[in-house]
Design an enzyme around this catalytic site. Structure first.
Site, mmCIF file in Angstrom:
data_model
loop_
_atom_site.group_PDB
_atom_site.id
_atom_site.type_symbol
_atom_site.label_atom_id
_atom_site.label_comp_id
_atom_site.label_asym_id
_atom_site.label_seq_id
_atom_site.Cartn_x
_atom_site.Cartn_y
_atom_site.Cartn_z
ATOM 1 C CG LEU A 173 -1.826 -1.195 1.388
ATOM 2 C CD1 LEU A 173 -2.776 -0.978 2.563
ATOM 3 C CD2 LEU A 173 -2.618 -1.449 0.113
ATOM 4 N N GLY B 38 0.949 -5.228 1.390
ATOM 5 C CA GLY B 38 -0.161 -5.278 0.436
ATOM 6 C C GLY B 38 0.224 -5.994 -0.850
ATOM 7 C CG ASN C 53 6.650 -5.412 5.410
ATOM 8 O OD1 ASN C 53 5.501 -5.362 4.974
ATOM 9 N ND2 ASN C 53 7.567 -4.532 5.080
ATOM 10 C CD GLU C 54 1.008 -5.815 6.654
ATOM 11 O OE1 GLU C 54 1.752 -6.807 6.860
ATOM 12 O OE2 GLU C 54 0.316 -5.687 5.625
HETATM 13 C C1 LIG Z 1 -3.066 -1.780 8.202
HETATM 14 C C2 LIG Z 1 -2.338 -1.409 6.943
HETATM 15 C C3 LIG Z 1 -1.777 -2.539 6.154
HETATM 16 C C4 LIG Z 1 -0.654 -2.081 5.342
HETATM 17 C C5 LIG Z 1 -0.234 -2.676 4.273
HETATM 18 C C6 LIG Z 1 0.912 -2.174 3.470
HETATM 19 O O1 LIG Z 1 1.056 -2.556 2.352
HETATM 20 S S1 LIG Z 1 2.012 -1.078 4.189
HETATM 21 C C7 LIG Z 1 3.307 -0.817 2.972
HETATM 22 C C8 LIG Z 1 4.391 -1.804 3.171
HETATM 23 N N1 LIG Z 1 5.415 -1.604 2.182
HETATM 24 C C9 LIG Z 1 6.693 -1.615 2.498
HETATM 25 O O2 LIG Z 1 7.093 -1.801 3.637
HETATM 26 C C10 LIG Z 1 7.595 -1.392 1.343
HETATM 27 C C11 LIG Z 1 8.773 -0.610 1.720
HETATM 28 N N2 LIG Z 1 9.617 -0.430 0.559
HETATM 29 C C12 LIG Z 1 10.665 -1.256 0.301
HETATM 30 O O3 LIG Z 1 10.963 -2.204 1.028
HETATM 31 C C13 LIG Z 1 11.462 -0.910 -0.917
HETATM 32 O O4 LIG Z 1 11.128 0.403 -1.316
HETATM 33 C C14 LIG Z 1 11.223 -1.862 -2.111
HETATM 34 C C15 LIG Z 1 11.831 -3.261 -1.786
HETATM 35 C C16 LIG Z 1 9.736 -2.019 -2.432
HETATM 36 C C17 LIG Z 1 11.899 -1.298 -3.352
HETATM 37 O O5 LIG Z 1 13.250 -1.006 -3.086
HETATM 38 P P1 LIG Z 1 14.074 -0.096 -4.090
HETATM 39 O O6 LIG Z 1 15.460 -0.043 -3.518
HETATM 40 O O7 LIG Z 1 13.865 -0.589 -5.485
HETATM 41 O O8 LIG Z 1 13.353 1.342 -4.028
HETATM 42 P P2 LIG Z 1 13.444 2.433 -2.846
HETATM 43 O O9 LIG Z 1 13.447 1.792 -1.491
HETATM 44 O O10 LIG Z 1 14.577 3.360 -3.135
HETATM 45 O O11 LIG Z 1 12.045 3.186 -3.018
HETATM 46 C C18 LIG Z 1 11.774 4.058 -4.109
HETATM 47 C C19 LIG Z 1 10.836 5.160 -3.674
HETATM 48 O O12 LIG Z 1 9.564 4.622 -3.351
HETATM 49 C C20 LIG Z 1 9.167 4.961 -2.030
HETATM 50 N N3 LIG Z 1 8.382 3.858 -1.495
HETATM 51 C C21 LIG Z 1 8.728 2.553 -1.409
HETATM 52 N N4 LIG Z 1 7.726 1.822 -0.924
HETATM 53 C C22 LIG Z 1 6.703 2.690 -0.703
HETATM 54 C C23 LIG Z 1 5.378 2.522 -0.218
HETATM 55 N N5 LIG Z 1 4.904 1.336 0.152
HETATM 56 N N6 LIG Z 1 4.593 3.614 -0.133
HETATM 57 C C24 LIG Z 1 5.047 4.817 -0.487
HETATM 58 N N7 LIG Z 1 6.292 5.034 -0.955
HETATM 59 C C25 LIG Z 1 7.109 3.973 -1.060
HETATM 60 C C26 LIG Z 1 10.485 5.186 -1.303
HETATM 61 O O13 LIG Z 1 10.308 5.989 -0.152
HETATM 62 C C27 LIG Z 1 11.271 5.884 -2.388
HETATM 63 O O14 LIG Z 1 10.774 7.236 -2.506
HETATM 64 P P3 LIG Z 1 11.737 8.468 -2.974
HETATM 65 O O15 LIG Z 1 12.872 8.502 -1.969
HETATM 66 O O16 LIG Z 1 12.175 8.116 -4.363
HETATM 67 O O17 LIG Z 1 10.838 9.687 -2.907
#
Ligand SMILES: CCC/C=C/C(=O)SCCNC(=O)CCNC(=O)[C@H](O)C(C)(C)COP(=O)([O-])OP(=O)([O-])OC[C@H]1O[C@@H](n2cnc3c(N)ncnc32)[C@H](O)[C@@H]1OP(=O)([O-])[O-]
Length: 202
Positions: free
Chosen positions: A9, A54, A78-79
């Site tokens: 998400l 998500g 990983n929430e």
């Molecule tokens: C109750 C609720 C339940 C929740 C469910 C969910 O899904 S919770 C979600 C759980 N999701 C996670 O925990 C995912 C966390 N993300 C990751 O682990 C890594 O970004 C990756 C493995 C997806 C990609 O790695 P990579 O080295 O290829 O790429 P990078 O790391 O350099 O990122 C590039 C840009 O994208 C941005 N951005 C990334 N994700 C999100 C996001 N979800 N949203 C918004 N933005 C996000 C990041 O900040 C960066 O922005 P910048 O600085 O360019 O403005």
């Protein structure tokens, strides 16, 4: 995006917004799950990159998961690592795929599994070389489509209906619960810290 199946998400949709925004956002996430998990079509996930939260949920909604055989790609709910809690229907989807104990471990630890471990846990069904993900998914699709469709659809519905009915019955309560949780100062702070860490990692 290369190396990402889905980053989950959009965290920016869950921070610094109004309660009305959070409610509309959550209703849309519920809708996505109801449609995908409840679909009577055959759905095969071709997972060509990392797939947190998500993103993992979307893959788990499918009937079969094929992932690129690259230990750099990880998948999981990983929430807890973000300081948030996977809702009961995320949990149910995972239990229906890998069982109760493995789900409890995964959810409490907010574990992301590199592809080979994801296969061991049954989180994905098959690993193939990165350039074969699409063709393997197409082959799996042919196999699934060779089963008499009406029988397959009824079977899928029988397996998934209890989980779907549970959310349908509690939809509004689940939205209220999400809004009151996500709008808490402490949760907003956790999300901010997580986003800052993501940016620092670059
Ligand atoms: C109750 C609720 C339940 C929740 C469910 C969910 O899904 S919770 C979600 C759980 N999701 C996670 O925990 C995912 C966390 N993300 C990751 O682990 C890594 O970004 C990756 C493995 C997806 C990609 O790695 P990579 O080295 O290829 O790429 P990078 O790391 O350099 O990122 C590039 C840009 O994208 C941005 N951005 C990334 N994700 C999100 C996001 N979800 N949203 C918004 N933005 C996000 C990041 O900040 C960066 O922005 P910048 O600085 O360019 O403005």
């Amino acid at each position: 995006v290369s190396k990402i199946f889905s980053a989950g998400l959009d965290i920016t949709e869950m921070s610094g917004k109004s309660n009305e925004h959070y409610a509309a956002f959550w209703r849309a996430v519920q809708e996505m799950w109801l449609k995908l998990y409840g679909s009577n079509m055959v759905t095969i996930a071709a997972i060509n990159g990392s797939s947190p939260a998500g993103g993992c949920l979307m893959a788990l909604c499918c009937d079969y998961r094929i992932m690129a055989d690259n230990p750099k790609f990880a998948i999981g709910l990983n929430e807890t690592q973000l300081g948030i809690v996977a809702p009961f229907w995320f949990k149910d989807t995972m239990i229906n795929t890998i069982g109760n104990r493995a789900t409890e471990l995964s959810l409490q630890l907010g574990q992301m599994y590199p592809a080979p471990e994801a296969l061991k846990f049954g989180l994905v069904d098959k690993l193939v070389p990165e350039d074969k993900v699409q063709s393997a998914a197409a082959a799996a699709m042919s196999q699934w489509l060779s089963v008499p469709d009406h029988a397959r659809q009824l079977t899928k519905s029988m397996m998934r209906k209890p989980a779907i009915d549970r959310l349908v019955k509690q939809r509004e309560a689940d939205i209220n619960n999400f809004v009151s949780f996500i709008s808490k100062d402490s949760i907003q702070k956790s999300l901010q810290i997580y986003m800052d860490r993501l940016k620092q990692k670059k």
